[in-house]
Design an enzyme around this catalytic site. Sequence first.
Site, short mmCIF file in Angstrom:
data_model
loop_
_atom_site.label_atom_id
_atom_site.label_comp_id
_atom_site.label_asym_id
_atom_site.label_seq_id
_atom_site.Cartn_x
_atom_site.Cartn_y
_atom_site.Cartn_z
N ASN A 1 24.72 32.28 36.28
CA ASN A 1 24.78 31.79 34.89
C ASN A 1 26.08 31.06 34.57
OD1 ASN A 1 22.23 32.87 33.91
ND2 ASN A 1 23.16 34.86 34.31
N SER B 1 38.53 32.07 29.54
CA SER B 1 38.74 33.41 28.99
C SER B 1 40.07 33.99 29.39
CB SER B 1 37.63 34.33 29.49
OG SER B 1 37.95 35.68 29.26
N TYR C 1 33.70 38.43 35.99
CA TYR C 1 33.57 37.51 34.86
C TYR C 1 34.75 36.53 34.86
CZ TYR C 1 33.74 35.88 30.02
OH TYR C 1 33.82 35.11 28.89
N LYS D 1 35.05 32.42 35.36
CA LYS D 1 35.69 31.52 34.39
C LYS D 1 36.70 30.62 35.09
CE LYS D 1 33.33 32.30 30.84
NZ LYS D 1 32.66 31.19 30.12
#
Lengths: 256, 256
Positions: free
Chosen positions: B84, B109, B145, B149
């Site tokens: 994703n 992030s 995550y 990023k």
Amino acid sequence: MNDPVLLTGAGGRVGGAILDGIGDEYDWTLLYHSQPAEEPDAEYFVGDVTDAELMAEACAGVESVVHLAGDPRRDAPWESVLQNNIHGTKVLYDAAIDAGVERLVYASSNHAVGHFETERKPDLYRTDDDFKLDGTELPRPGNFYGVSKVAGETLGRYYHDEHGVAVCNIRIGNLTKAHPPIDYERGQAMWLSHRDCAHLHQRALEAEYEYEIVYGISDNDRKYYSLERAKEALGYEPKDNSAHFSGEDRVEEPEN
Amino acid sequence: MNDPVLLTGAGGRVGGAILDGIGDEYDWTLLYHSQPAEEPDAEYFVGDVTDAELMAEACAGVESVVHLAGDPRRDAPWESVLQNNIHGTKVLYDAAIDAGVERLVYASSNHAVGHFETERKPDLYRTDDDFKLDGTELPRPGNFYGVSKVAGETLGRYYHDEHGVAVCNIRIGNLTKAHPPIDYERGQAMWLSHRDCAHLHQRALEAEYEYEIVYGISDNDRKYYSLERAKEALGYEPKDNSAHFSGEDRVEEPEN
């Protein structure tokens, strides 16, 4: 007794240079992508780094991993580098951490910083140009292969920070045997001889460090990659320089 | 007539802050991951950024893209962020380039640099600590995550260098409405108020730049992210500071 080391991508060109040069120095486990033509003189596996079960087997009892496997093509399609290079590195590193591996040596690439060349070529390939990359700069990949190599470096940073494993990312230049590329300034700037390649990887397996990014090239007059960090952190002592070769008796070799 | 802008992740928290603050300033196309509860007051699509056909439709006629879509969970599993966040960003950027989009604003992030905190917390959350990240440092993601990023930032660097599109990667802090996180030093250090979030994204859509990495937080006394680049390159003028809130009448909000 030699230290046990897993070498992924053992059938590739960098793997060949390493095994030629320091094949006797370690207790190798070899990972090939396809069955090698000659039976290897070491424990070996055939398969994909994306195969978690196989990677668990391959990492068992290993102290260090030299991770060369992946799609090596400069123009490799995104789907291939996403799966083989990015995802494969994650699968392998997970297996390595689970097996208690203490050191990860990663074959990154000049293509991780390929777009630094765009505005500066061909000047930066020349000896009167002082521009140097030293590994502290933010990457500028020149293709999706390069993007995947930056992602592999980033995974190494994460596994180091998260699990304490020592990680050395080596941005390998242009590996050719015998002599540097001919009539090709870029290739001469980033040439890595076979013996310097083997020695550099030995230093990456022996030196004490936490996390490093180094450039993997010979000590070429034309270089625009600094070797300071490789020398200081790893004790790299390159023997070769593309400027020391004349144009005679050379044969062409494919670029890395 | 307002500039046409595609906003992916329109149903998320950052998307909500942007639409609340500057919803009238642009001619939005909105991408939602699932059907929004209320009918949006703009053209919109429902689907995945990994859907190349849908992204081609969504990018048609658009000048700028604000790309927030992806798995937003700090503890998102690798397979999800690989698909994703990493792959999705590539699919969207391809569509954007094909459609002639001139500017990509990317929601990176604080987790891209999360492991800088590990050895320094909680000191770096405090006003007597001078440590600052300014966006020139090599990332140290704190989770998968964060790895995804960083990969998204790297893709932006590549698309900028390869295609000339302007790219701004915004490392978004801790977005909460109304007031900063309570009894949570880290959250106060990297607080981003809703109005500062909307203003920062407006500046990223208006300012002239080539490629930027900026930190997206309010002007908090406790900050360990420098706002210099956001101010200089984008003209960001934050209005809020987590130190200006007392503890009274606060309600807890989930962390970003």
